[in-house]
Write a protein that holds these residues in place. Structure first.
Motif, PDB file in Angstrom:
ATOM      1  N   GLU A 101       2.155   2.017  -3.442  1.00  0.00           N
ATOM      2  CA  GLU A 101       1.143   2.655  -4.280  1.00  0.00           C
ATOM      3  C   GLU A 101       0.922   4.110  -3.882  1.00  0.00           C
ATOM      4  OE1 GLU A 101      -0.112   1.353  -7.093  1.00  0.00           O
ATOM      5  OE2 GLU A 101       1.380  -0.154  -6.618  1.00  0.00           O
ATOM      6  N   GLU A 102       1.056   4.409  -2.611  1.00  0.00           N
ATOM      7  CA  GLU A 102       0.917   5.796  -2.146  1.00  0.00           C
ATOM      8  C   GLU A 102       2.045   6.673  -2.697  1.00  0.00           C
ATOM      9  OE1 GLU A 102       0.768   5.391   2.092  1.00  0.00           O
ATOM     10  OE2 GLU A 102      -1.399   5.017   2.123  1.00  0.00           O
ATOM     11  N   GLU A 158     -17.565   4.110  -5.536  1.00  0.00           N
ATOM     12  CA  GLU A 158     -16.410   3.386  -5.011  1.00  0.00           C
ATOM     13  C   GLU A 158     -16.738   1.909  -4.814  1.00  0.00           C
ATOM     14  OE1 GLU A 158     -13.711   5.063  -2.008  1.00  0.00           O
ATOM     15  OE2 GLU A 158     -15.024   6.819  -2.005  1.00  0.00           O
ATOM     16  N   ALA A 197       1.247   7.363  -6.310  1.00  0.00           N
ATOM     17  CA  ALA A 197       0.233   8.421  -6.389  1.00  0.00           C
ATOM     18  C   ALA A 197       0.847   9.781  -6.088  1.00  0.00           C
ATOM     19  CB  ALA A 197      -0.903   8.128  -5.419  1.00  0.00           C
ATOM     20  N   ARG A 218      -2.821  -4.514  -5.404  1.00  0.00           N
ATOM     21  CA  ARG A 218      -2.759  -3.420  -6.369  1.00  0.00           C
ATOM     22  C   ARG A 218      -1.391  -3.332  -7.042  1.00  0.00           C
ATOM     23  NH1 ARG A 218      -7.237   0.101  -4.900  1.00  0.00           N
ATOM     24  NH2 ARG A 218      -6.368   1.887  -6.018  1.00  0.00           N
ATOM     25  N   LYS A 275     -14.615  -1.279  -6.258  1.00  0.00           N
ATOM     26  CA  LYS A 275     -14.166  -2.423  -5.465  1.00  0.00           C
ATOM     27  C   LYS A 275     -14.644  -3.731  -6.079  1.00  0.00           C
ATOM     28  CE  LYS A 275     -13.963   0.130  -1.088  1.00  0.00           C
ATOM     29  NZ  LYS A 275     -14.563   0.287   0.278  1.00  0.00           N
ATOM     30  N   GLN A 279       0.830  -1.205   0.000  1.00  0.00           N
ATOM     31  CA  GLN A 279       0.000   0.000   0.000  1.00  0.00           C
ATOM     32  C   GLN A 279       0.864   1.254   0.000  1.00  0.00           C
ATOM     33  OE1 GLN A 279      -2.896   0.221   3.166  1.00  0.00           O
ATOM     34  NE2 GLN A 279      -3.262   2.402   2.843  1.00  0.00           N
ATOM     35  N   THR A 289      -6.331   6.189  -6.547  1.00  0.00           N
ATOM     36  CA  THR A 289      -7.034   5.511  -5.471  1.00  0.00           C
ATOM     37  C   THR A 289      -8.419   5.081  -5.964  1.00  0.00           C
ATOM     38  OG1 THR A 289      -8.058   7.553  -4.651  1.00  0.00           O
ATOM     39  CG2 THR A 289      -5.871   6.982  -3.778  1.00  0.00           C
ATOM     40  N   ASN A 290      -9.111   4.274  -5.163  1.00  0.00           N
ATOM     41  CA  ASN A 290     -10.466   3.856  -5.536  1.00  0.00           C
ATOM     42  C   ASN A 290     -11.389   5.060  -5.711  1.00  0.00           C
ATOM     43  OD1 ASN A 290      -9.599   1.251  -5.404  1.00  0.00           O
ATOM     44  ND2 ASN A 290     -10.824   0.679  -3.631  1.00  0.00           N
ATOM     45  N   LYS A 291     -11.247   6.038  -4.833  1.00  0.00           N
ATOM     46  CA  LYS A 291     -12.077   7.236  -4.918  1.00  0.00           C
ATOM     47  C   LYS A 291     -11.803   7.999  -6.205  1.00  0.00           C
ATOM     48  CE  LYS A 291     -13.369  11.392  -2.320  1.00  0.00           C
ATOM     49  NZ  LYS A 291     -13.148  12.170  -1.070  1.00  0.00           N
ATOM     50  N   GLN A 292     -10.533   8.140  -6.541  1.00  0.00           N
ATOM     51  CA  GLN A 292     -10.163   8.847  -7.773  1.00  0.00           C
ATOM     52  C   GLN A 292     -10.653   8.094  -9.011  1.00  0.00           C
ATOM     53  OE1 GLN A 292      -5.948   8.981  -6.867  1.00  0.00           O
ATOM     54  NE2 GLN A 292      -6.013  11.174  -6.447  1.00  0.00           N
ATOM     55  N   ILE A 312      -5.306   1.934 -11.968  1.00  0.00           N
ATOM     56  CA  ILE A 312      -4.509   1.450 -10.836  1.00  0.00           C
ATOM     57  C   ILE A 312      -3.030   1.611 -11.142  1.00  0.00           C
ATOM     58  CG2 ILE A 312      -3.762  -0.635  -9.608  1.00  0.00           C
ATOM     59  CD1 ILE A 312      -6.375   0.358  -8.528  1.00  0.00           C
TER      60      ILE A 312
END
Length: 211
Positions: A63-64, A178, A67, A197, A182, A60, A166-169, A161
């Protein structure tokens, strides 16, 4: 010289403070939202951004960072992972980070790293990155076929991805909820035999490279 840092480990933080040059000013943040705020408040103040990647939630965190790089492309990001991961290194370099180092890097080596990054090069070199890509291709040769079963929307989710969204984006980008994102991800993971991811992003990136 100001260096923005994301570091949750006190021992590593102490080492960094002792390792950087005396003219360096380390600014510590403990969460990614705090780091974002620091950059937004002073976008041109920081010469480098150091990010420590701890073991818990490692994928995670990778991935951050991806982003973060996509949002602040001017940042020279250097990551300090607490574990060795070929796939994570490939993912991060593919996203455009400037370098990867051991958390307890020596003073002289860190100075060399920053000098290389300042010159516009990537610490590790192009040969290193190419080797990562070749090794990744050997360990996962069927990337293209694994994506053939995805629907158009599932493929779009996979591509977003790979960009670090992110899922929200993704929900905003695709004009869906969202919850639907998912659901798509669950299906994509199953169809591509990926578990997270990071592995999905590498899969999608490989497809893009081959097209």
């Amino acid at each position: 010289m100001k260096i923005l840092c994301l570091n949750t480990d006190d021992a590593v933080w102490k080492h960094w403070c002792q390792t950087v040059d005396t003219d360096a000013n380390l600014v510590r943040t403990l969460t990614m939202p705090d780091l974002y705020r620091a950059v937004e408040n002073a976008p041109s103040s920081f010469r480098y951004c150091f990010v420590y990647l701890e073991d818990e939630g490692f994928s995670q965190q990778v991935e951050e960072v991806v982003a973060l790089r996509s949002v602040f492309s001017q940042l020279k990001i250097i990551v300090f992972p607490n574990q060795s991961s070929q796939s994570a290194a490939l993912r991060l370099f593919s996203a455009g980070i400037s370098g990867q180092c051991a958390p307890y890097i020596g003073k002289e080596q860190l100075s060399l790293v920053l000098s290389v990054v300042d010159s516009g090069e990537i610490w590790g070199g192009k040969a290193f990155i190419q080797k990562l890509i070749q090794q990744s291709a050997v360990t996962a040769p069927s990337f293209e076929s694994e994506l053939e079963d995805l629907s158009e929307r599932e493929l779009t989710v996979a591509q977003l991805i790979a960009k670090g969204l992110t899922n929200k984006q993704i929900a905003i980008e695709m004009n869906i909820t969202e919850r639907t994102v998912k659901a798509h991800l669950t299906s994509v993971f199953k169809k591509t035999n990926t578990k997270d991811r990071l592995s999905l992003a590498l899969l999608a990136q490989s497809r893009h490279t081959m097209l």
